[in-house]
Motif scaffolding. Structure first.
Motif, short mmCIF file in Angstrom:
data_model
loop_
_atom_site.label_atom_id
_atom_site.label_comp_id
_atom_site.label_asym_id
_atom_site.label_seq_id
_atom_site.Cartn_x
_atom_site.Cartn_y
_atom_site.Cartn_z
N ARG A 43 0.83 -1.21 0.00
CA ARG A 43 0.00 0.00 0.00
C ARG A 43 0.86 1.26 0.00
N ARG A 44 2.01 1.20 0.61
CA ARG A 44 2.86 2.40 0.71
C ARG A 44 3.55 2.70 -0.61
N PHE A 45 3.96 1.68 -1.32
CA PHE A 45 4.75 1.90 -2.54
C PHE A 45 3.97 1.53 -3.81
N LEU A 46 3.52 0.27 -3.87
CA LEU A 46 2.86 -0.19 -5.10
C LEU A 46 1.59 0.60 -5.37
N LEU A 47 0.73 0.74 -4.34
CA LEU A 47 -0.53 1.45 -4.52
C LEU A 47 -0.30 2.94 -4.77
N SER A 48 0.71 3.50 -4.11
CA SER A 48 1.03 4.92 -4.33
C SER A 48 1.47 5.17 -5.77
N VAL A 49 2.26 4.23 -6.31
CA VAL A 49 2.71 4.36 -7.69
C VAL A 49 1.52 4.31 -8.65
N VAL A 50 0.60 3.40 -8.39
CA VAL A 50 -0.59 3.28 -9.25
C VAL A 50 -1.42 4.56 -9.19
N HIS A 51 -1.65 5.07 -7.98
CA HIS A 51 -2.43 6.30 -7.83
C HIS A 51 -1.73 7.49 -8.49
N TYR A 52 -0.43 7.54 -8.38
CA TYR A 52 0.32 8.62 -9.02
C TYR A 52 0.19 8.54 -10.54
N ARG A 56 -1.66 11.26 -13.16
CA ARG A 56 -0.89 11.92 -14.22
C ARG A 56 -1.52 11.76 -15.59
N THR A 57 -2.38 10.80 -15.76
CA THR A 57 -3.00 10.58 -17.07
C THR A 57 -4.10 11.60 -17.32
N GLU A 58 -4.34 11.92 -18.60
CA GLU A 58 -5.40 12.85 -18.97
C GLU A 58 -6.77 12.18 -19.01
N ALA A 59 -6.77 10.88 -19.15
CA ALA A 59 -8.04 10.16 -19.20
C ALA A 59 -8.74 10.23 -17.85
N LYS A 60 -10.07 10.22 -17.91
CA LYS A 60 -10.87 10.31 -16.69
C LYS A 60 -11.38 8.95 -16.21
N TRP A 61 -11.42 7.97 -17.13
CA TRP A 61 -12.03 6.69 -16.76
C TRP A 61 -11.26 5.99 -15.65
N ASP A 62 -9.92 6.13 -15.63
CA ASP A 62 -9.14 5.44 -14.59
C ASP A 62 -9.34 6.07 -13.21
N ASP A 63 -9.79 7.34 -13.18
CA ASP A 63 -10.04 7.97 -11.88
C ASP A 63 -11.18 7.27 -11.14
N TYR A 64 -12.14 6.74 -11.89
CA TYR A 64 -13.27 6.07 -11.24
C TYR A 64 -12.84 4.78 -10.56
N PHE A 65 -11.80 4.11 -11.10
CA PHE A 65 -11.30 2.90 -10.46
C PHE A 65 -10.63 3.25 -9.13
#
Length: 421
Positions: A43-52, A56-65
């Motif tokens: 959660r500290r590293f792997l999940l933070s990297v995914v959230h980051y 950074r992406t312009e797409a909005k669909w991944d924000d819902y996940f």
């Protein structure tokens, strides 16, 4: 590893039973600590990297996940995998304990997987709701069915792990419970079928204004779910209707009115028959000054003069002539007034007509459509029109029929008494 710890405990004077128990406790504590460390790192590293990366992406669909915590649920699988790999090493000399712990890990993985599927379906539904097609084809009922299937399959796997039986053995046994399942899930099945029919035939979408007096519903559709449809009534109460009732019963949908862009005015004005009469020259001269019917008066006067002269009508006998009436002229005025009204649609049905006279007088019905479908605006337009018509009616020597009230009778008796005295 357990044997080494047990030998160390024996060398320090602990008996064999105590050393076995204590070594297992220490090993389980180490296993729990290992899972916590792996979970923290995930959660500290792997999940933070995914959230980051998502941010950074312009797409909005991944924000819902991210909002639906799909990645957070998946992160719980990382410590489960780590513990699964560590159990055979830590408890290599205890096959029974390895089997029990492995089954527990399997159950944990199934639970996390089902919750991840739930979050995934929620995110997919959120993404779908941002497409225009979502208004016409809602999928919330389908999403709920998929969730039920996921939870049902997850429950079967968990039971099979607890009973140490094959999942297919349990599934084959469900055939005997078909009747019970149909009874338990009756509303779900009916709602699912009804939802498909509503979506396929485009009978109902969120935001529609519907009326269903049987259920006390008169308002806007808030939500179309698997088993229920929520309607927010205009008095701000909420009515819940079974989804299948919208197929088995009738309801009124006002969407056609909104799509057409015109809302109907259908209202009658009761004219006192005793005030209806032929127009004399003085009345015609007065009516000719009214803007909406000045051309109508001149045209009608010419038309009637030609008719009367053509058929050699006796002008001395008024009953033999064609003449204008004040009620007919008033009807022409109302039509002219509405044709020049900025809020009335001229490309839709437009009628100003007389209905059958009755004991309350002569109904003059207005049947037109406004160009504003918003309820409050529509009521304002309708009120303004009839305010004007009621106020202008005496100009045509007409009056509205009104049932006598107590004050009318009181005035009549008072006048009768004064005349007798």
């Amino acid at each position: 590893m357990v044997n080494e710890l047990q030998s160390w405990l024996l060398s320090h004077g602990l008996n064999e039973a105590g050393s076995v128990i204590l070594s297992n406790v220490f090993s389980l504590a180490a296993l729990v600590l290992l899972s916590l460390v792996i979970n923290f790192l995930a959660r500290r590293f792997l999940l933070s990297v995914v959230h980051y990366a998502v941010a950074r992406t312009e797409a909005k669909w991944d924000d819902y996940f991210v909002e639906r915590k799909f990645f957070s649920q998946l992160a719980h699988l990382v410590p489960a995998v780590g513990v699964y790999l560590a159990v055979p090493i830590i408890f290599s000399e205890s096959p029974t304990l390895v089997t029990s712990l492995t089954h527990g890990i399997y159950i944990y993985i199934v639970v996390v997987s089902v919750l991840s599927i739930d979050a995934f379906l929620n995110a997919v539904h959120d993404i779908y709701m941002h497409f225009d097609v979502s208004r016409e084809v809602p999928i919330k009922g389908i999403v709920q069915v998929l969730k039920i299937i996921a939870y049902l399959i997850g429950g079967i796997f968990i039971i099979s792990l607890v009973l140490d039986k094959s999942p297919f053995f349990l599934i084959s046994g469900l055939g005997a419970l078909t009747a019970v399942l149909l009874l338990v899930f009756k509303d779900v099945i009916l709602g699912f079928v009804a939802g498909i029919q509503l979506a396929a035939n485009k009978m109902l979408v969120e935001g529609d204004w519907i009326e269903m007096p049987k259920y006390g519903a008169d308002g806007e559709v808030m939500e179309i779910a698997l088993t229920t449809v929520k309607v927010r009534n205009w008095d701000k109460t909420i009515t819940t209707i079974p989804t299948y009732a919208l197929i088995s019963d009738s309801f009124k949908n006002w969407r056609g009115m909104k799509d057409a862009g015109g809302r109907r005015i259908k209202r009658s004005l009761l004219i006192d028959i005793h005030t209806i009469k032929f127009c004399d020259e003085e009345m015609l001269a007065r009516f000719a000054k009214i803007r909406f019917i000045s051309n109508y008066i001149e045209q009608k006067k010419q038309e009637l003069a030609e008719f009367n002269s053509l058929y050699y009508v006796d002008n001395e006998m008024l009953a033999n002539r064609r003449r204008l009436t004040n009620v007919g002229t008033f009807r022409a005025y109302v039509a002219g007034y509405l044709k020049n009204h900025p809020s009335i649609r001229q490309d839709m049905t437009f009628l100003v007509r007389q209905l059958e006279p009755n004991e309350h007088g002569l109904p003059l019905e207005i049947y037109v459509f406004t160009n504003d479908t918003v309820w409050a605006n529509y009521e304002g337009i309708q009120a303004d029109i009839f305010d004007h018509i009621l106020a202008i009616l005496p100009e045509f020597d007409l009056s509205v029929f009104q049932v006598p009230s107590g004050n009318d009778f009181k005035s009549f008796l008072s006048n009768s008494a004064s005349q007798k005295s």
